[in-house]
Design a protein around this motif. Structure first.
Motif, PDB file in Angstrom:
ATOM      1  N   ILE A  99     -10.131  23.868  31.813  1.00 11.53           N
ATOM      2  CA  ILE A  99      -9.018  23.962  30.864  1.00 11.53           C
ATOM      3  C   ILE A  99      -8.706  22.621  30.207  1.00 11.53           C
ATOM      4  CG2 ILE A  99      -6.531  24.426  30.652  1.00 11.53           C
ATOM      5  CD1 ILE A  99      -6.905  26.485  32.932  1.00 11.53           C
ATOM      6  N   PHE A 100      -8.724  21.540  30.984  1.00 11.69           N
ATOM      7  CA  PHE A 100      -8.183  20.278  30.493  1.00 11.69           C
ATOM      8  C   PHE A 100      -9.230  19.242  30.119  1.00 11.69           C
ATOM      9  CE2 PHE A 100      -4.599  22.073  32.892  1.00 11.69           C
ATOM     10  CZ  PHE A 100      -3.637  22.022  31.889  1.00 11.69           C
ATOM     11  N   THR A 101     -10.507  19.515  30.344  1.00 11.88           N
ATOM     12  CA  THR A 101     -11.552  18.620  29.862  1.00 11.88           C
ATOM     13  C   THR A 101     -12.475  19.424  28.957  1.00 11.88           C
ATOM     14  OG1 THR A 101     -12.934  19.028  31.826  1.00 11.88           O
ATOM     15  CG2 THR A 101     -11.423  17.160  31.901  1.00 11.88           C
ATOM     16  N   GLN A 102     -12.684  18.920  27.756  1.00 12.49           N
ATOM     17  CA  GLN A 102     -13.413  19.676  26.747  1.00 12.49           C
ATOM     18  C   GLN A 102     -14.926  19.578  26.887  1.00 12.49           C
ATOM     19  OE1 GLN A 102     -11.817  21.705  24.571  1.00 12.49           O
ATOM     20  NE2 GLN A 102      -9.997  21.124  25.739  1.00 12.49           N
ATOM     21  N   ASN A 103     -15.395  18.570  27.596  1.00  5.92           N
ATOM     22  CA  ASN A 103     -16.847  18.425  27.762  1.00  5.92           C
ATOM     23  C   ASN A 103     -17.108  17.820  29.138  1.00  5.92           C
ATOM     24  OD1 ASN A 103     -16.435  15.563  27.494  1.00  5.92           O
ATOM     25  ND2 ASN A 103     -16.315  15.879  25.280  1.00  5.92           N
ATOM     26  N   SER A 104     -18.322  17.406  29.359  1.00  6.87           N
ATOM     27  CA  SER A 104     -18.698  16.895  30.682  1.00  6.87           C
ATOM     28  C   SER A 104     -18.310  15.438  30.880  1.00  6.87           C
ATOM     29  CB  SER A 104     -20.215  17.058  30.889  1.00  6.87           C
ATOM     30  OG  SER A 104     -20.927  16.325  29.907  1.00  6.87           O
ATOM     31  N   GLU A 105     -17.531  14.887  29.958  1.00  8.09           N
ATOM     32  CA  GLU A 105     -17.150  13.478  30.049  1.00  8.09           C
ATOM     33  C   GLU A 105     -15.678  13.313  30.431  1.00  8.09           C
ATOM     34  OE1 GLU A 105     -18.397  11.507  26.506  1.00  8.09           O
ATOM     35  OE2 GLU A 105     -20.443  12.252  26.665  1.00  8.09           O
ATOM     36  N   GLY A 106     -15.159  14.254  31.215  1.00  9.59           N
ATOM     37  CA  GLY A 106     -13.786  14.166  31.674  1.00  9.59           C
ATOM     38  C   GLY A 106     -13.675  13.490  33.024  1.00  9.59           C
ATOM     39  N   LEU A 107     -12.429  13.192  33.400  1.00  7.90           N
ATOM     40  CA  LEU A 107     -12.144  12.606  34.705  1.00  7.90           C
ATOM     41  C   LEU A 107     -10.923  13.297  35.304  1.00  7.90           C
ATOM     42  CD1 LEU A 107     -12.357   9.811  32.538  1.00  7.90           C
ATOM     43  CD2 LEU A 107     -13.089   8.960  34.742  1.00  7.90           C
ATOM     44  N   ALA A 108     -10.745  13.090  36.590  1.00  4.62           N
ATOM     45  CA  ALA A 108      -9.540  13.581  37.252  1.00  4.62           C
ATOM     46  C   ALA A 108      -8.942  12.446  38.065  1.00  4.62           C
ATOM     47  CB  ALA A 108      -9.849  14.765  38.152  1.00  4.62           C
ATOM     48  N   ILE A 109      -7.653  12.236  37.900  1.00  7.65           N
ATOM     49  CA  ILE A 109      -6.920  11.261  38.710  1.00  7.65           C
ATOM     50  C   ILE A 109      -6.336  11.998  39.906  1.00  7.65           C
ATOM     51  CG2 ILE A 109      -4.902   9.750  38.809  1.00  7.65           C
ATOM     52  CD1 ILE A 109      -5.272   9.307  35.788  1.00  7.65           C
ATOM     53  N   GLN A 110      -6.610  11.494  41.091  1.00 11.29           N
ATOM     54  CA  GLN A 110      -5.979  12.040  42.291  1.00 11.29           C
ATOM     55  C   GLN A 110      -4.851  11.098  42.703  1.00 11.29           C
ATOM     56  OE1 GLN A 110      -7.136  11.802  46.680  1.00 11.29           O
ATOM     57  NE2 GLN A 110      -8.224  13.640  46.007  1.00 11.29           N
ATOM     58  N   SER A 111      -3.682  11.688  42.959  1.00  9.29           N
ATOM     59  CA  SER A 111      -2.534  10.913  43.378  1.00  9.29           C
ATOM     60  C   SER A 111      -1.755  11.744  44.405  1.00  9.29           C
ATOM     61  CB  SER A 111      -1.669  10.560  42.160  1.00  9.29           C
ATOM     62  OG  SER A 111      -0.646   9.654  42.512  1.00  9.29           O
ATOM     63  N   THR A 112      -0.547  11.345  44.684  1.00 11.02           N
ATOM     64  CA  THR A 112       0.343  12.125  45.542  1.00 11.02           C
ATOM     65  C   THR A 112       1.737  12.109  44.918  1.00 11.02           C
ATOM     66  OG1 THR A 112       1.071  10.253  46.906  1.00 11.02           O
ATOM     67  CG2 THR A 112      -0.926  11.433  47.623  1.00 11.02           C
ATOM     68  N   VAL A 113       2.588  13.007  45.385  1.00 15.38           N
ATOM     69  CA  VAL A 113       3.966  13.036  44.887  1.00 15.38           C
ATOM     70  C   VAL A 113       4.654  11.705  45.177  1.00 15.38           C
ATOM     71  CG1 VAL A 113       6.232  14.110  45.193  1.00 15.38           C
ATOM     72  CG2 VAL A 113       4.186  15.539  45.030  1.00 15.38           C
ATOM     73  N   GLY A 114       4.439  11.174  46.381  1.00 11.49           N
ATOM     74  CA  GLY A 114       5.035   9.895  46.733  1.00 11.49           C
ATOM     75  C   GLY A 114       4.565   8.757  45.840  1.00 11.49           C
ATOM     76  N   ARG A 115       3.277   8.775  45.497  1.00  9.72           N
ATOM     77  CA  ARG A 115       2.739   7.753  44.605  1.00  9.72           C
ATOM     78  C   ARG A 115       3.355   7.864  43.212  1.00  9.72           C
ATOM     79  NH1 ARG A 115      -1.939   4.779  45.184  1.00  9.72           N
ATOM     80  NH2 ARG A 115      -2.813   4.709  47.285  1.00  9.72           N
ATOM     81  N   LEU A 116       3.550   9.075  42.717  1.00 12.84           N
ATOM     82  CA  LEU A 116       4.188   9.249  41.416  1.00 12.84           C
ATOM     83  C   LEU A 116       5.573   8.617  41.424  1.00 12.84           C
ATOM     84  CD1 LEU A 116       3.394  12.945  40.322  1.00 12.84           C
ATOM     85  CD2 LEU A 116       2.105  10.865  39.849  1.00 12.84           C
ATOM     86  N   GLN A 117       6.325   8.878  42.479  1.00 13.33           N
ATOM     87  CA  GLN A 117       7.681   8.334  42.575  1.00 13.33           C
ATOM     88  C   GLN A 117       7.669   6.810  42.538  1.00 13.33           C
ATOM     89  OE1 GLN A 117       8.568  10.393  46.269  1.00 13.33           O
ATOM     90  NE2 GLN A 117      10.070  11.701  45.237  1.00 13.33           N
ATOM     91  N   LYS A 118       6.754   6.209  43.292  1.00 12.55           N
ATOM     92  CA  LYS A 118       6.705   4.748  43.381  1.00 12.55           C
ATOM     93  C   LYS A 118       6.123   4.112  42.121  1.00 12.55           C
ATOM     94  CE  LYS A 118       6.157   4.786  48.418  1.00 12.55           C
ATOM     95  NZ  LYS A 118       5.225   4.517  49.553  1.00 12.55           N
ATOM     96  N   ALA A 119       5.264   4.847  41.406  1.00 10.19           N
ATOM     97  CA  ALA A 119       4.570   4.270  40.252  1.00 10.19           C
ATOM     98  C   ALA A 119       5.467   4.135  39.026  1.00 10.19           C
ATOM     99  CB  ALA A 119       3.352   5.128  39.894  1.00 10.19           C
ATOM    100  N   LEU A 120       6.527   4.933  38.944  1.00 10.09           N
ATOM    101  CA  LEU A 120       7.380   4.905  37.758  1.00 10.09           C
ATOM    102  C   LEU A 120       8.199   3.627  37.725  1.00 10.09           C
ATOM    103  CD1 LEU A 120       8.556   8.631  37.746  1.00 10.09           C
ATOM    104  CD2 LEU A 120       6.717   7.588  36.421  1.00 10.09           C
ATOM    105  N   GLN A 121       8.066   2.886  36.641  1.00 12.86           N
ATOM    106  CA  GLN A 121       8.723   1.590  36.498  1.00 12.86           C
ATOM    107  C   GLN A 121      10.061   1.712  35.765  1.00 12.86           C
ATOM    108  OE1 GLN A 121       6.877  -1.541  37.701  1.00 12.86           O
ATOM    109  NE2 GLN A 121       6.384   0.344  38.811  1.00 12.86           N
ATOM    110  N   PRO A 122      10.979   0.763  36.000  1.00 11.23           N
ATOM    111  CA  PRO A 122      12.276   0.813  35.305  1.00 11.23           C
ATOM    112  C   PRO A 122      12.104   0.768  33.784  1.00 11.23           C
ATOM    113  CG  PRO A 122      12.341  -0.755  37.129  1.00 11.23           C
ATOM    114  CD  PRO A 122      10.901  -0.355  36.959  1.00 11.23           C
ATOM    115  N   GLU A 123      12.876   1.572  33.100  1.00 14.91           N
ATOM    116  CA  GLU A 123      12.917   1.596  31.639  1.00 14.91           C
ATOM    117  C   GLU A 123      14.345   1.273  31.193  1.00 14.91           C
ATOM    118  OE1 GLU A 123      10.337   2.135  29.695  1.00 14.91           O
ATOM    119  OE2 GLU A 123       8.853   3.151  30.942  1.00 14.91           O
TER     120      GLU A 123
END
Length: 233
Positions: A99-123
């Motif tokens: 669905i989300f990659t149109q050809n064979s040159e796609g990638l997938a990022i693996q993360s976790t919910v906890g990592r998402l929380q920590k990765a968001l920087q102050p705006e």
């Protein structure tokens, strides 16, 4: 920066694995800008995005009888909300690759919910929230509207294969105009745990990704897709 909202449901375990499938150009933009793109909610393919189920809409219409601005606010609110979607799954998803990659040159990022929380920087102008999407029958089931994020945390049952966790930003109070969306600051090394290469990609493509990461100064673990494993007979 991630802000906890007690009204918004999250997976119980912060180690819950989440994925984002994307093409190489979007991946490089993420790395080079150190910013995560969030799409304006009404730009998604699903036309129901950010809207209400029929029972909820009927109630809002009744409440708007003497106050038409109440209904109009909900109609235009979608233009002020930006979303980054992540897929909950312990393993890769063949469907998500398709669905989300149109050809064979796609990638997938693996993360976790906890990592998402920590990765968001102050705006300086807006805050980020994270919530798990609920999948319901829009003809029968009710979506509460006592929290302005609830319309963006419910989708129709036909989309439940997405198993979605969302980063959500609302710029209503900041007089910001969103065109296609906005980019938010993220700590890349915290956001990305591993990178998976498209299962149909060739060796030259994996080598290219490795070289690009080295040139940009990143040292992420790059995994071969499990979907490309040799068959055993």
């Amino acid at each position: 920066m991630y802000i906890n909202n007690p009204n918004i449901k999250l997976p119980a375990e912060p180690d819950t694995i989440v994925w984002k499938y994307l093409d190489l150009s979007k991946f490089l933009d993420l790395l080079m800008s150190r910013k995560l793109f969030m799409s304006r909610s009404d730009k998604f393919e699903d036309q129901y995005e950010g809207t209400f189920s029929e029972p909820t809409y009927d109630e809002i219409k009744r409440l708007s009888t003497d106050n038409p601005d109440f209904l109009q606010y909900y109609k235009t609110h979608r233009e002020k909300v930006a979303i980054s979607s992540w897929h909950i799954n312990e393993y890769e998803s063949f469907a998500m690759w398709q669905i989300f990659t149109q050809n064979s040159e796609g990638l997938a990022i693996q993360s976790t919910v906890g990592r998402l929380q920590k990765a968001l920087q102050p705006e300086s102008n807006y805050k980020q929230y994270i919530g798990e999407v609920n999948y319901i029958d829009y003809k029968k089931e009710y979506i509460p509207f006592d929290d302005m994020f609830f319309p963006f945390l419910f989708k129709r049952k036909s989309f439940q294969y997405e198993r979605e966790v969302r980063i959500i930003t609302d710029v209503t109070q900041n007089d910001i105009i969103l065109n296609d969306g906005l980019k938010i600051n993220v700590a890349i090394e915290e956001l990305i745990e591993k990178i998976y290469i498209h299962p149909k990609s060739e060796n030259w493509y994996k080598n290219l990704v490795i070289e690009l990461l080295q040139q940009l100064g990143f040292d992420f673990t790059i995994e071969k897709s499990d979907l490309k494993s040799d068959i055993l007979i």
